[in-house]
Design a protein around this motif. Structure first.
Motif, PDB file in Angstrom:
ATOM      1  N   MET A 149      76.201  -7.586  30.147  1.00 32.33           N
ATOM      2  CA  MET A 149      77.092  -6.667  30.855  1.00 32.33           C
ATOM      3  C   MET A 149      78.486  -7.278  30.950  1.00 32.33           C
ATOM      4  N   SER A 150      79.458  -6.412  31.090  1.00 30.74           N
ATOM      5  CA  SER A 150      80.811  -6.891  31.375  1.00 30.74           C
ATOM      6  C   SER A 150      80.818  -7.414  32.813  1.00 30.74           C
ATOM      7  N   ASP A 151      81.847  -8.174  33.173  1.00 32.46           N
ATOM      8  CA  ASP A 151      81.951  -8.662  34.548  1.00 32.46           C
ATOM      9  C   ASP A 151      82.000  -7.499  35.530  1.00 32.46           C
ATOM     10  N   GLN A 152      82.679  -6.419  35.153  1.00 38.65           N
ATOM     11  CA  GLN A 152      82.776  -5.252  36.027  1.00 38.65           C
ATOM     12  C   GLN A 152      81.396  -4.614  36.236  1.00 38.65           C
ATOM     13  N   GLU A 153      80.646  -4.437  35.150  1.00 35.78           N
ATOM     14  CA  GLU A 153      79.300  -3.860  35.268  1.00 35.78           C
ATOM     15  C   GLU A 153      78.388  -4.766  36.084  1.00 35.78           C
ATOM     16  N   LEU A 154      78.481  -6.068  35.827  1.00 38.51           N
ATOM     17  CA  LEU A 154      77.641  -7.019  36.539  1.00 38.51           C
ATOM     18  C   LEU A 154      77.996  -7.065  38.019  1.00 38.51           C
ATOM     19  N   SER A 155      79.285  -7.074  38.344  1.00 38.53           N
ATOM     20  CA  SER A 155      79.668  -7.119  39.756  1.00 38.53           C
ATOM     21  C   SER A 155      79.230  -5.846  40.489  1.00 38.53           C
ATOM     22  N   ARG A 156      79.268  -4.703  39.819  1.00 38.86           N
ATOM     23  CA  ARG A 156      78.791  -3.457  40.435  1.00 38.86           C
ATOM     24  C   ARG A 156      77.281  -3.552  40.703  1.00 38.86           C
ATOM     25  N   ALA A 157      76.544  -4.057  39.735  1.00 40.62           N
ATOM     26  CA  ALA A 157      75.095  -4.210  39.909  1.00 40.62           C
ATOM     27  C   ALA A 157      74.788  -5.195  41.034  1.00 40.62           C
ATOM     28  N   ILE A 158      75.576  -6.258  41.133  1.00 39.64           N
ATOM     29  CA  ILE A 158      75.367  -7.248  42.193  1.00 39.64           C
ATOM     30  C   ILE A 158      75.647  -6.645  43.563  1.00 39.64           C
ATOM     31  N   ARG A 159      76.708  -5.863  43.683  1.00 39.26           N
ATOM     32  CA  ARG A 159      77.010  -5.212  44.965  1.00 39.26           C
ATOM     33  C   ARG A 159      75.846  -4.329  45.400  1.00 39.26           C
ATOM     34  N   GLU A 160      75.301  -3.569  44.467  1.00 37.67           N
ATOM     35  CA  GLU A 160      74.154  -2.713  44.785  1.00 37.67           C
ATOM     36  C   GLU A 160      72.951  -3.564  45.175  1.00 37.67           C
ATOM     37  N   PHE A 161      72.735  -4.642  44.441  1.00 36.16           N
ATOM     38  CA  PHE A 161      71.614  -5.542  44.676  1.00 36.16           C
ATOM     39  C   PHE A 161      71.725  -6.200  46.050  1.00 36.16           C
ATOM     40  N   LEU A 178      62.124 -15.832  30.900  1.00 41.67           N
ATOM     41  CA  LEU A 178      63.110 -14.754  30.961  1.00 41.67           C
ATOM     42  C   LEU A 178      64.171 -15.035  29.912  1.00 41.67           C
ATOM     43  N   LYS A 179      64.528 -14.018  29.171  1.00 40.62           N
ATOM     44  CA  LYS A 179      65.556 -14.132  28.133  1.00 40.62           C
ATOM     45  C   LYS A 179      66.787 -13.356  28.576  1.00 40.62           C
ATOM     46  N   GLN A 180      67.941 -13.840  28.164  1.00 42.35           N
ATOM     47  CA  GLN A 180      69.178 -13.116  28.447  1.00 42.35           C
ATOM     48  C   GLN A 180      69.231 -11.867  27.580  1.00 42.35           C
ATOM     49  N   PRO A 181      69.919 -10.835  28.049  1.00 42.72           N
ATOM     50  CA  PRO A 181      70.061  -9.636  27.222  1.00 42.72           C
ATOM     51  C   PRO A 181      70.880  -9.929  25.972  1.00 42.72           C
ATOM     52  N   MET A 204      75.436 -17.023  24.978  1.00 43.01           N
ATOM     53  CA  MET A 204      75.843 -17.855  26.088  1.00 43.01           C
ATOM     54  C   MET A 204      74.612 -18.638  26.561  1.00 43.01           C
ATOM     55  N   PRO A 205      74.731 -19.953  26.657  1.00 44.18           N
ATOM     56  CA  PRO A 205      73.597 -20.749  27.159  1.00 44.18           C
ATOM     57  C   PRO A 205      73.205 -20.307  28.569  1.00 44.18           C
ATOM     58  N   HIS A 206      71.917 -20.489  28.896  1.00 42.07           N
ATOM     59  CA  HIS A 206      71.462 -19.992  30.199  1.00 42.07           C
ATOM     60  C   HIS A 206      72.167 -20.681  31.361  1.00 42.07           C
ATOM     61  N   ILE A 207      72.631 -21.924  31.186  1.00 40.19           N
ATOM     62  CA  ILE A 207      73.357 -22.618  32.257  1.00 40.19           C
ATOM     63  C   ILE A 207      74.672 -21.886  32.553  1.00 40.19           C
ATOM     64  N   ALA A 208      75.383 -21.497  31.508  1.00 36.70           N
ATOM     65  CA  ALA A 208      76.634 -20.755  31.684  1.00 36.70           C
ATOM     66  C   ALA A 208      76.369 -19.388  32.302  1.00 36.70           C
ATOM     67  N   PHE A 209      75.280 -18.757  31.888  1.00 34.70           N
ATOM     68  CA  PHE A 209      74.903 -17.455  32.428  1.00 34.70           C
ATOM     69  C   PHE A 209      74.613 -17.572  33.929  1.00 34.70           C
ATOM     70  N   LEU A 210      73.870 -18.611  34.314  1.00 38.04           N
ATOM     71  CA  LEU A 210      73.571 -18.823  35.734  1.00 38.04           C
ATOM     72  C   LEU A 210      74.834 -19.130  36.526  1.00 38.04           C
ATOM     73  N   TYR A 211      75.739 -19.901  35.945  1.00 44.30           N
ATOM     74  CA  TYR A 211      77.011 -20.185  36.613  1.00 44.30           C
ATOM     75  C   TYR A 211      77.754 -18.876  36.884  1.00 44.30           C
ATOM     76  N   ARG A 212      77.773 -18.004  35.891  1.00 46.59           N
ATOM     77  CA  ARG A 212      78.437 -16.704  36.027  1.00 46.59           C
ATOM     78  C   ARG A 212      77.787 -15.890  37.154  1.00 46.59           C
ATOM     79  N   LEU A 213      76.466 -15.854  37.180  1.00 44.41           N
ATOM     80  CA  LEU A 213      75.773 -15.126  38.246  1.00 44.41           C
ATOM     81  C   LEU A 213      76.086 -15.711  39.618  1.00 44.41           C
TER      82      LEU A 213
END
Length: 77
Positions: free
Chosen positions: A40-52, A33-36, A1-10
């Motif tokens: 993460m899945s959207d569920q994993e990412l949203s959980r990490a964001i809530r904690e963050f 910084l490189k993407q992994p 996924m291009p970094h622009i799409a990754f940032l949009y997702r974040l």
């Protein structure tokens, strides 16, 4: 996924932008910084964001993030 799409997702999952996201965006754009390989899945990412987001960013946390991203640039791949 291009970094622009990754940032949009974040930004979509964070509900906008903020100092941490902008620091990450700059590091992705500059290649510090490189993407992994396996994002993460959207569920994993949203959980990490809530904690963050449970704690507001501080000057110290922003400085530490910027330093870590700067250190990543100086390490060989």
């Amino acid at each position: 996924m291009p970094h622009i799409a990754f940032l949009y997702r974040l930004r979509r999952l964070f509900g906008g932008t903020g100092p941490h996201i902008e620091t990450i965006a700059a590091a992705l754009t500059e290649g510090r910084l490189k993407q992994p390989a396996h994002p993460m899945s959207d569920q994993e990412l949203s959980r990490a964001i809530r904690e963050f987001q449970s704690l507001p960013p501080t000057e110290a946390s922003l400085k530490k993030l910027a330093q870590r991203l700067g250190d990543a640039e100086s390490k060989p791949n």
